[in-house]
Scaffold this active site. Structure first.
Site, short mmCIF file in Angstrom:
data_model
loop_
_atom_site.label_atom_id
_atom_site.label_comp_id
_atom_site.label_asym_id
_atom_site.label_seq_id
_atom_site.Cartn_x
_atom_site.Cartn_y
_atom_site.Cartn_z
N HIS A 86 -16.45 -6.30 5.51
CA HIS A 86 -15.46 -5.58 4.71
C HIS A 86 -16.08 -5.08 3.41
O HIS A 86 -15.51 -5.23 2.34
CB HIS A 86 -14.26 -6.49 4.42
CG HIS A 86 -13.11 -5.79 3.74
ND1 HIS A 86 -12.50 -4.66 4.25
CD2 HIS A 86 -12.47 -6.07 2.58
CE1 HIS A 86 -11.54 -4.29 3.44
NE2 HIS A 86 -11.50 -5.12 2.40
N ASP B 227 1.56 -17.41 -8.91
CA ASP B 227 0.56 -16.78 -9.75
C ASP B 227 0.49 -17.57 -11.06
O ASP B 227 1.27 -18.50 -11.28
CB ASP B 227 0.89 -15.31 -10.01
CG ASP B 227 -0.37 -14.44 -10.09
OD1 ASP B 227 -1.35 -14.89 -10.73
OD2 ASP B 227 -0.38 -13.34 -9.53
N ARG C 120 -7.29 2.93 7.43
CA ARG C 120 -7.98 4.12 6.92
C ARG C 120 -8.63 4.92 8.06
O ARG C 120 -8.54 6.15 8.09
CB ARG C 120 -9.04 3.71 5.90
CG ARG C 120 -8.45 3.28 4.57
CD ARG C 120 -9.48 2.57 3.71
NE ARG C 120 -9.01 2.41 2.34
CZ ARG C 120 -9.52 1.52 1.48
NH1 ARG C 120 -10.51 0.72 1.86
NH2 ARG C 120 -9.04 1.45 0.25
N GLY D 81 0.23 -9.66 -8.98
CA GLY D 81 -0.80 -8.64 -9.15
C GLY D 81 -0.48 -7.32 -8.47
O GLY D 81 0.58 -7.13 -7.88
N ARG E 199 -11.56 -4.17 -8.45
CA ARG E 199 -12.76 -3.40 -8.78
C ARG E 199 -12.46 -2.33 -9.81
O ARG E 199 -11.35 -1.79 -9.86
CB ARG E 199 -13.32 -2.73 -7.53
CG ARG E 199 -14.21 -3.60 -6.71
CD ARG E 199 -15.13 -2.77 -5.84
NE ARG E 199 -14.43 -2.01 -4.81
CZ ARG E 199 -14.98 -0.99 -4.16
NH1 ARG E 199 -16.21 -0.58 -4.46
NH2 ARG E 199 -14.33 -0.37 -3.22
N ASP F 53 -9.35 -1.32 6.63
CA ASP F 53 -10.39 -0.48 7.22
C ASP F 53 -9.88 0.21 8.48
O ASP F 53 -10.19 1.38 8.73
CB ASP F 53 -11.64 -1.31 7.54
CG ASP F 53 -12.27 -1.93 6.31
OD1 ASP F 53 -12.23 -1.29 5.25
OD2 ASP F 53 -12.79 -3.06 6.41
N MET G 285 -3.49 -1.53 0.52
CA MET G 285 -3.90 -2.89 0.89
C MET G 285 -2.68 -3.76 1.15
O MET G 285 -2.68 -4.58 2.07
CB MET G 285 -4.75 -3.49 -0.23
CG MET G 285 -5.32 -4.88 0.10
SD MET G 285 -6.47 -4.91 1.49
CE MET G 285 -5.52 -5.81 2.71
#
Length: 401
Positions: free
Chosen positions: A263, A120, A239, A97, A167, A236, A314
Site C-alpha cells: 500500500h 480518540d 481508485r 480525525g 501525509r 487502491d 479513504m
C-alpha cells in the site's frame, strides 16, 4: 450465459418511478409545513426504492460471484440498505480525525452495526453526540483518552484503526513511520488485551509496516491469529476501478480491478489484466494508468496543498471493507476483498491478494492468479521495498515497551 453484475441505484434512476416523481412534484409545489411533509414523502419514496434495489443487488450476488471479485457498489448498497438485521459491535480508534469522522458516519448509517464505539485522544464526546442524533439503529458512544480505551474495546467484533498523522506535501507514507508506529503499537496492545478475538482493520499508514507491527504485538500477548488482522488497501482498488472507468467510459460501479502487493508507491500493483469487464490499453497508456493508481494518494495530498491527505475516499474504502467483513462474519458466502495480510503467496511474508472472507476472517487466500509479464515485473520490483518495510515494522514492535 453471461450474468449482469449488480446495479447501484442512483437518485436519477429512482426519480423515474411514478411514485417518486409524484413526490418530487409535491416538493416543488408545496411550501411551509406542507412542504416539509412533501420532502419527507420524497425521502421515504427514495428510501423505499433503494430497499427494492438492494433486494435485487442481494438476489444476484451469487451469480455475480462467478467473477473472482465482489462488486464495490453492491457491497456499499448492502452496508447502507435498511433491511438487514445484524448486530456487529464496531470500534473506530482515531474517530475524531479526518478519516475517522466520515468513516464513523458511514458506519452509523449501516444496519450491519448495532454498537459504534468511538475513541480518540480529543473531541470524541462531541463526535459521538453529533452522530447519535442520526435516525439509525446503531448505539453510539464516545471514549476519550487512554483510561477509557479498555471500555471502548470491550466486546467488540471489529476494530478499525485510522488513527495517526496524515501525509503532507513532499512526504511519503514511510515518513509517517516514527509517529504512527507508536500510535498503532499502543492501540493494538490494548486490542490484544481487551478484544483479542476481534477483527483488526488497520488503515494507519504506512500499512506495509503497521500490519507487521500489529502482528508482532498480538504475538507478544499470545493471541495472534493471522486470519483476523487486515491491512485496509481497499482505496487502491476503489481508485483503480474509478480510473479505468474514466478512461473506458464505463460505470465505475460495474468495474472491478484487483490490486495486489502493498500500500505504498511501486508496491501497489493493479492487475488490469484481471479487470472485470475485460479492458485493454496500449502499453504507454497502461504504464501511465498504473503510475496514477500508485501515486493517487500523492495526487490528493498535493491538491489539498497541506490541508491533509485522502480522507473522504479513504473513509468510503474503509467502510466498504468493514461491510464486506461483517457480511462474511454473518455467514454470507462468496465475499471477496483484497487486503494486506500475512501471506505465503510470494517471498514477501506479507502481501495483498484477493481473500475469500468468512465467519472467522480469512477463509481462503485466492492468490495472485494469472498475470502478464508487465505485472510479473512489478511484483518482482516491489519485493525489496516490501521486505524492508515489513522488517522495519517487526523490529519496531519487538522493541516496543
Amino acid at each position: 450465459m453471461a450474468t449482469q453484475p449488480p446495479r447501484c441505484y442512483r437518485a436519477t434512476r429512482l426519480c423515474k418511478s411514478r411514485e417518486t416523481s409524484s413526490a418530487a412534484q409535491r416538493v416543488e409545489k408545496e411550501g411551509g409545513v406542507r412542504g416539509i411533509h412533501a420532502r419527507f414523502d420524497l425521502a421515504r419514496s427514495v428510501a423505499g426504492q433503494c430497499m427494492r434495489g438492494a433486494v435485487e443487488v442481494v438476489g444476484v450476488t451469487a451469480a455475480a460471484m462467478l467473477s473472482r471479485f465482489a462488486r464495490p457498489a453492491a457491497v456499499l448498497c448492502r452496508g447502507l440498505a435498511t433491511s438487514a438485521q445484524n448486530n456487529a459491535k464496531v470500534a473506530v480508534l482515531g474517530a475524531s480525525g479526518g478519516i475517522g469522522q466520515p468513516l464513523s458516519l458511514l458506519l452509523k448509517n449501516s444496519p450491519l452495526v448495532s454498537r459504534l464505539s468511538l475513541y480518540d485522544i480529543a473531541h470524541t464526546p462531541g463526535v459521538a453526540a453529533d452522530l447519535s442524533h442520526i435516525e439509525t439503529r446503531a448505539n453510539v458512544k464516545g471514549f476519550l483518552g487512554p483510561e477509557q480505551l479498555p471500555e471502548c474495546l470491550k466486546g467488540c467484533d471489529v476494530v478499525v484503526i485510522p488513527a495517526g498523522v496524515p501525509r503532507k506535501p513532499g512526504m511519503t507514507r514511510d515518513d509517517l513511520f516514527n509517529t504512527n508506529a507508536s500510535i498503532v503499537a499502543t492501540l493494538t496492545t490494548a486490542c490484544a488485551k481487551h478484544c483479542p478475538e476481534a477483527m483488526i482493520c488497520i488503515i494507519s499508514n504506512p500499512v506495509n509496516s503497521t500490519i507487521p507491527i500489529t502482528s508482532e504485538i498480538f504475538k507478544k500477548h499470545g493471541v495472534y491469529n493471522p486470519n483476523r488482522i487486515f491491512g485496509v488497501t481497499t482505496l487502491d482498488i476503489v481508485r483503480a476501478n474509478t480510473f479505468v472507468a474514466e478512461l473506458k467510459g464505463l460505470d465505475p460501479a460495474r468495474v472491478s480491478v484487483p490490486v495486489i502487493g502493498g500500500h505504498a508507491g511501486k508496491t501497489i500493483i493493479p492487475l488490469i489484466s484481471q479487470c472485470t469487464p475485460k479492458v485493454d490499453f496500449p502499453q504507454d497508456q497502461l504504464e501511465k494508468l498504473t503510475g496514477r493508481i500508485q501515486e493517487a494518494g500523492t495526487e490528493v495530498v498535493k491538491a489539498k496543498a497541506g490541508a491533509g491527505s485522502a480522507t473522504l475516499s479513504m473513509a468510503y474504502a474503509g467502510a466498504r471493507f468493514v461491510f464486506s467483513l461483517v457480511d462474511a462474519m454473518n455467514g454470507k458466502e462468496g465475499v471477496i476483498e483484497c487486503s494486506f495480510v500475512r501471506s505465503e503467496e510470494t517471498e514477501s511474508p506479507y502481501f495483498s491478494t484477493p481473500l475469500l472472507l468468512g465467519k472467522n476472517g480469512i477463509e481462503k487466500n485466492l492468490g495472485i492468479g494469472k498475470i502478464t509479464p508487465f505485472e510479473e515485473k512489478m511484483v518482482a520490483e516491489a519485493m525489496a521495498e516490501l521486505k524492508a518495510s515489513i522488517k522495519k515494522g517487526e523490529d519496531f514492535a519487538k522493541n516496543f515497551k
